[in-house]
Design a protein around this motif. Structure first.
Motif: not given
Length: 462
Positions: A411, A414, A417, A432, A436
């Motif tokens: 996370t 993500i 990024t 990302a 996810g």
């Protein structure tokens, strides 16, 4: 009249429609011997009138609000000069952004080009006309439907049946919102992930040992090779989550057993709300606590006994995350333990078992499905945590299982990024979405396991 004001007006019209419909039913009832001779209660006639007034008008407003910007933009584009309309799609999009900004900030002089000023003026005029037309259509639709329903109210009108059918469809629509939202999330993440896997092989992503998503802009650029091996991220996520669960599960479960089986009702009524207050603390506060208090204490304590503890470590993040998750485990476990029928306890006591034996041999096995479900929910919560990891564990993707070193999670990467202006055609940004997708898959598998455990071990009592 803007959309927010139209919403208020729509609610007022709906309330007026309810009052008018209810009053109409009472007036009709006076001519047929009273309310008892009506097919339905006056409430249902008022509710039916309100529904026919509110639903069509709000539906019209929603559809109008979705498509009006598109049609207005198309009209403005069609009126631009020919050399402007022949631009590429991206250039035309930038031009329309300038037109919109100029229309919204006309006094700032964002552009002096004649065609942009003319388009901005045209845009303002169309938006004003659109607001007026939307207001007239919204109010007219509500009033027309209200009057049509009001005139149809008769003593034999099955208003209750119509209202119940309407609420049934409303409940079905509400249930479908969650399904459609989940499908939309999955499809959006999946499509972008497939674009990423066109540039980076799936095997490199799943089994690569280096994570460095920076792509080289020039051929001679150093340190921007673009390594997308996600194993360090998976390892860091698993390490921090494991530390958190080692703290949260025993502590939360023992707290739940004490509150449900041993605590006096007054003690329970005091401790349980205080314990659940932890669930309401923002995660950024836990992050501050981890970064400013827990991490320095661990570093100083480690130096005293000869251990090299990083200023940002998985241990600090895991400990604080475990404290944060304790209320999830304790609250859910307490509820399922309390829900175990008292007859099972009485039967165990009648056979000569002690209180602790009853808890170990009867209560915990009976509550096991709920406890496992709560634990897996807490695991999902730990996997998806971001702020604590950012502030206490760091951003560097190190492949290590040493809790004293700095690690990062899926996370966090993500968020890292997608921070700032990004080009959504580059593998760096698309990575990302792949992360996810993996996170979504893991949590989905955990939820499936929880459902299977509950299904397998669920037993019927009384």
């Amino acid at each position: 009249m803007d959309t927010s004001m139209l919403l208020v007006v729509g609610l007022l019209m709906t309330a007026i429609a309810y009052i008018a419909g209810r009053g109409r039913s009472i007036s009709v009832a006076s001519g047929v011997g009273g309310v008892k001779n009506l097919n339905s209660l006056p409430f249902y006639y008022g509710a039916l009138t309100a529904l026919w007034c509110g639903i069509p008008s709000f539906l019209l407003l929603a559809i109008w609000a979705i498509f009006d910007d598109y049609f207005i933009s198309q009209i403005v584009v069609q009126e631009l000069p020919e050399h402007v309309k022949n631009m590429s799609e991206s250039e035309l999009g930038l031009l329309m952004n300038t037109v919109v900004n100029t229309a919204q900030n006309s006094s700032l002089g964002l552009s002096s080009e004649p065609h942009i000023l003319q388009a901005a003026e045209r845009l303002r005029g169309l938006e004003q006309t659109n607001q007026m037309a939307m207001t007239v259509a919204f109010i007219s639709a509500g009033i027309i439907m209200m009057m049509a329903t009001w005139l149809r109210i008769k003593s034999n009108m099955p208003a209750r049946v119509h209202v119940e059918h309407a609420f049934k469809w409303l409940l079905l629509g509400s249930a479908c919102v969650a399904i459609f939202t989940t499908v939309g999330i999955v499809l959006s993440v999946l499509f972008e992930s497939l674009r990423f896997f066109q540039s980076v092989p799936v095997t490199d992503f799943l089994f690569g040992l280096q994570w460095s998503p920076q792509m080289a802009i020039r051929a001679d650029q150093v340190g921007g090779s673009g390594a997308f091996g996600a194993v360090p991220l998976f390892a860091g996520t698993m390490l921090i989550s494991m530390i958190a669960m080692l703290i949260a599960v025993p502590t939360g479960l023992m707290a739940a057993i004490y509150l449900a089986e041993y605590a006096h009702p007054k003690v329970r009524s005091t401790i349980k709300p205080v314990l659940e207050v932890l669930a309401g603390v923002p995660t950024v506060v836990y992050g501050f606590f981890a970064a400013l208090t827990v991490a320095p204490v661990l570093r100083d304590t480690g130096s005293l006994i000869g251990l090299d503890v990083s200023s940002e470590s998985a241990l600090a993040a895991g400990l604080v995350m475990g404290v944060m998750i304790i209320p999830f485990v304790s609250s859910l476990s307490d509820d399922v333990i309390t829900a175990v029928p008292q007859s099972l306890r009485d039967g165990s006591f009648g056979l000569g078992a002690t209180h602790s034996e009853t808890i170990k041999k009867v209560v915990i096995p009976a509550a096991l499905p709920g406890i496992v479900g709560g634990v897996l929910l807490a695991v999902s919560r730990a996997i998806g945590e971001t702020m604590i990891v950012v502030m206490a564990a760091g951003l560097a993707a190190h492949l290590t299982m040493n809790p004293l070193e700095s690690v990062t999670t899926v996370t966090v990467q993500i968020v890292k990024t997608l921070v700032g202006d990004q080009e959504f055609n580059s593998p760096k940004t698309l990575s990302a979405f792949a992360l996810g997708l993996m996170l979504f898959t893991v949590t989905l598998v955990l939820n499936f396991i929880a459902l299977q455990v509950v299904k397998k071990y669920r037993e019927q009592y009384e």
